[in-house]
Enzyme design. Structure first.
Site, PDB file in Angstrom:
ATOM      1  N   SER A 199       0.865  -1.185   0.000  1.00 14.40           N
ATOM      2  CA  SER A 199       0.000   0.000   0.000  1.00 14.40           C
ATOM      3  C   SER A 199       0.897   1.228   0.000  1.00 14.40           C
ATOM      4  O   SER A 199       2.063   1.144   0.438  1.00 14.40           O
ATOM      5  CB  SER A 199      -0.861  -0.015   1.262  1.00 14.40           C
ATOM      6  OG  SER A 199      -1.406   1.264   1.504  1.00 14.40           O
TER       7      SER A 199
ATOM      8  N   TYR B 131      -2.222  -1.099  10.511  1.00 14.73           N
ATOM      9  CA  TYR B 131      -2.173  -1.384   9.066  1.00 14.73           C
ATOM     10  C   TYR B 131      -0.872  -0.850   8.467  1.00 14.73           C
ATOM     11  O   TYR B 131      -0.181  -1.555   7.729  1.00 14.73           O
ATOM     12  CB  TYR B 131      -3.387  -0.741   8.385  1.00 14.73           C
ATOM     13  CG  TYR B 131      -3.487  -1.026   6.906  1.00 14.73           C
ATOM     14  CD1 TYR B 131      -3.940  -2.256   6.431  1.00 14.73           C
ATOM     15  CD2 TYR B 131      -3.134  -0.058   5.966  1.00 14.73           C
ATOM     16  CE1 TYR B 131      -4.030  -2.512   5.062  1.00 14.73           C
ATOM     17  CE2 TYR B 131      -3.225  -0.301   4.604  1.00 14.73           C
ATOM     18  CZ  TYR B 131      -3.678  -1.534   4.156  1.00 14.73           C
ATOM     19  OH  TYR B 131      -3.761  -1.780   2.804  1.00 14.73           O
TER      20      TYR B 131
HETATM   21  N1  NAP Z   1      -8.815  -1.452  -0.941  1.00 10.73           N
HETATM   22  C1  NAP Z   1      -7.869  -0.546  -0.759  1.00 10.73           C
HETATM   23  O1  NAP Z   1      -8.143   0.671  -0.636  1.00 10.73           O
HETATM   24  C2  NAP Z   1      -6.411  -0.954  -0.746  1.00 10.73           C
HETATM   25  C3  NAP Z   1      -5.439   0.044  -0.903  1.00 10.73           C
HETATM   26  C4  NAP Z   1      -4.082  -0.329  -0.861  1.00 10.73           C
HETATM   27  C5  NAP Z   1      -3.725  -1.652  -0.671  1.00 10.73           C
HETATM   28  N2  NAP Z   1      -4.694  -2.596  -0.532  1.00 10.73           N
HETATM   29  C6  NAP Z   1      -4.266  -3.984  -0.326  1.00 10.73           C
HETATM   30  O2  NAP Z   1      -4.728  -4.776  -1.405  1.00 10.73           O
HETATM   31  C7  NAP Z   1      -4.886  -6.125  -0.974  1.00 10.73           C
HETATM   32  C8  NAP Z   1      -6.233  -6.652  -1.460  1.00 10.73           C
HETATM   33  O3  NAP Z   1      -7.264  -5.880  -0.880  1.00 10.73           O
HETATM   34  P1  NAP Z   1      -8.646  -5.567  -1.637  1.00 10.73           P
HETATM   35  O4  NAP Z   1      -8.772  -4.094  -1.712  1.00 10.73           O
HETATM   36  O5  NAP Z   1      -8.795  -6.364  -2.862  1.00 10.73           O
HETATM   37  O6  NAP Z   1      -9.669  -6.033  -0.489  1.00 10.73           O
HETATM   38  P2  NAP Z   1     -10.783  -7.187  -0.437  1.00 10.73           P
HETATM   39  O7  NAP Z   1     -11.725  -7.077  -1.586  1.00 10.73           O
HETATM   40  O8  NAP Z   1     -11.329  -7.108   0.938  1.00 10.73           O
HETATM   41  O9  NAP Z   1      -9.937  -8.521  -0.625  1.00 10.73           O
HETATM   42  C9  NAP Z   1      -9.177  -9.070   0.421  1.00 10.73           C
HETATM   43  C10 NAP Z   1      -8.996 -10.546   0.130  1.00 10.73           C
HETATM   44  O10 NAP Z   1      -8.180 -11.097   1.180  1.00 10.73           O
HETATM   45  C11 NAP Z   1      -8.777 -12.327   1.603  1.00 10.73           C
HETATM   46  N3  NAP Z   1      -8.404 -12.613   2.983  1.00 10.73           N
HETATM   47  C12 NAP Z   1      -8.508 -11.812   4.072  1.00 10.73           C
HETATM   48  N4  NAP Z   1      -8.065 -12.453   5.163  1.00 10.73           N
HETATM   49  C13 NAP Z   1      -7.660 -13.686   4.757  1.00 10.73           C
HETATM   50  C14 NAP Z   1      -7.128 -14.820   5.415  1.00 10.73           C
HETATM   51  N5  NAP Z   1      -6.893 -14.821   6.748  1.00 10.73           N
HETATM   52  N6  NAP Z   1      -6.841 -15.917   4.684  1.00 10.73           N
HETATM   53  C15 NAP Z   1      -7.092 -15.965   3.355  1.00 10.73           C
HETATM   54  N7  NAP Z   1      -7.589 -14.912   2.666  1.00 10.73           N
HETATM   55  C16 NAP Z   1      -7.881 -13.801   3.374  1.00 10.73           C
HETATM   56  C17 NAP Z   1     -10.273 -12.101   1.412  1.00 10.73           C
HETATM   57  O11 NAP Z   1     -10.934 -13.349   1.210  1.00 10.73           O
HETATM   58  P3  NAP Z   1     -11.817 -14.156   2.283  1.00 10.73           P
HETATM   59  O12 NAP Z   1     -12.496 -13.138   3.159  1.00 10.73           O
HETATM   60  O13 NAP Z   1     -12.749 -14.942   1.420  1.00 10.73           O
HETATM   61  O14 NAP Z   1     -10.831 -15.009   3.012  1.00 10.73           O
HETATM   62  C18 NAP Z   1     -10.295 -11.320   0.103  1.00 10.73           C
HETATM   63  O15 NAP Z   1     -10.272 -12.201  -0.995  1.00 10.73           O
HETATM   64  C19 NAP Z   1      -4.719  -6.102   0.548  1.00 10.73           C
HETATM   65  O16 NAP Z   1      -3.428  -6.553   0.898  1.00 10.73           O
HETATM   66  C20 NAP Z   1      -4.862  -4.625   0.911  1.00 10.73           C
HETATM   67  O17 NAP Z   1      -4.138  -4.280   2.067  1.00 10.73           O
HETATM   68  C21 NAP Z   1      -6.022  -2.285  -0.580  1.00 10.73           C
END
Ligand code: NAP
Length: 274
Positions: A145, A158
């Protein structure tokens, strides 16, 4: 040398929604065999059935919590059984967050965020390193991030987890360079995904505002491009770059700006990016 998806073997964590889902689809569409991991694997099964790309690439859903050692061992066993122990791409994408002041949080919020965002990807990488060594121009892509470059208030746990993955990625990249394995750090800004629906230990009234957001498809496309070009690091979005580069040039100015943010009230909270 470029990384190519066709006939490659990949593991993507957090593939049930958001960035991980879009990146998995993109890889499979281009002929990659993807082992897609999430706790809600039924979701992966649903959308992968409609991809219709089994003649080329394909998606193998694996249900599990990446913080569980047995789940990580199963990933390794499946690679041994189905792909002769060869892995070309590992995408450490699964992640969670939480919003609120450090002083108001329990130790559990820190522990949980560090387990999912840092210890689990690190240990998954450790267990899969022998397979990555057998891969072709292998890449480890860590989805971090912009907050892994500049920390902001109300997201201390975070930010700490993303700084940790950033530091570890830099170190690992240097260690693996001679072996031809690249470590690609992808740092998105706020992305419109389910991320904000699953914040832990966060006041439900909290809203996350930012200077614009990207779609998960757009983030996945940039991550894919970075992987193919074996880039070391990419910071996505203009807002993200502004945050990171202003901080590098003038850290005390950034400290002042962030310290002046209004105190939390009942109807507002945050935020600059995620
Ligand atoms: N959204 C933002 O604004 C943003 C910005 C910068 C960086 N990021 C990073 O991007 C990455 C993806 O996030 P996203 O935005 O796509 O969010 P998201 O839609 O909430 O996706 C998160 C994914 O992680 C999985 N997950 C969470 N805990 C887990 C566990 N203990 N074991 C296995 N799977 C797990 C969830 O699946 P299940 O719940 O089905 O397990 C889901 O598929 C993350 O690392 C986040 O920090 C996000």
């Amino acid at each position: 040398m470029q990384w190519t998806a066709k006939d490659s073997v990949a593991v993507v964590t957090g593939a049930s929604s958001g960035i991980g889902k879009c990146l998995t689809q993109l890889l499979a569409d281009r002929g990659c065999h993807v082992m897609a991991i999430a706790r809600r694997a039924d979701r992966i099964r649903e959308w992968s059935a409609s991809l219709g790309c089994t003649d080329f690439g394909g998606v193998t859903p694996l249900a599990g919590d990446i913080t569980d050692h047995d789940v990580r061992s199963t990933v390794r066993s499946m690679i041994e059984t189905h792909h002769n122990g060869r892995l070309d791409l590992l995408v450490n994408n699964a992640g969670i967050g939480g919003i609120g002041k450090f002083a108001d949080a329990t130790p559990e919020r820190l522990r949980q965020i560090m387990e999912v965002n840092f210890f689990a990807p690190v240990e998954l990488t450790r267990i899969l390193l022998p397979s990555l060594h057998r891969g072709s121009s292998a890449v480890i892509c860590n989805v971090s991030s912009v907050l892994g470059h500049r920390a902001v208030p109300d997201k201390s746990e975070y930010c700490a987890s993303k700084f940790a993955i950033h530091g570890w990625s830099d170190s690992l990249r240097a260690e693996l360079a001679a072996d031809g394995i690249q470590v690609t750090l992808v740092s998105p800004s706020t992305t419109k995904s389910e991320f904000f629906d699953s914040l832990i230990e966060t006041d439900p009234k909290t809203t996350s505002r930012s200077m614009g957001h990207w779609s998960p498809q757009r983030v996945a496309a940039k991550a894919y491009h970075a992987i193919c070009n074996r880039r070391s690091e990419v910071i996505l979005s203009l807002g993200g770059k502004a945050l990171v580069y202003t901080d590098r040039l003038a850290p005390s100015l950034m400290n002042k700006i962030l310290a002046q943010r209004p105190a939390k009230t009942d109807d507002s909270s945050n935020s600059v990016d995620q």
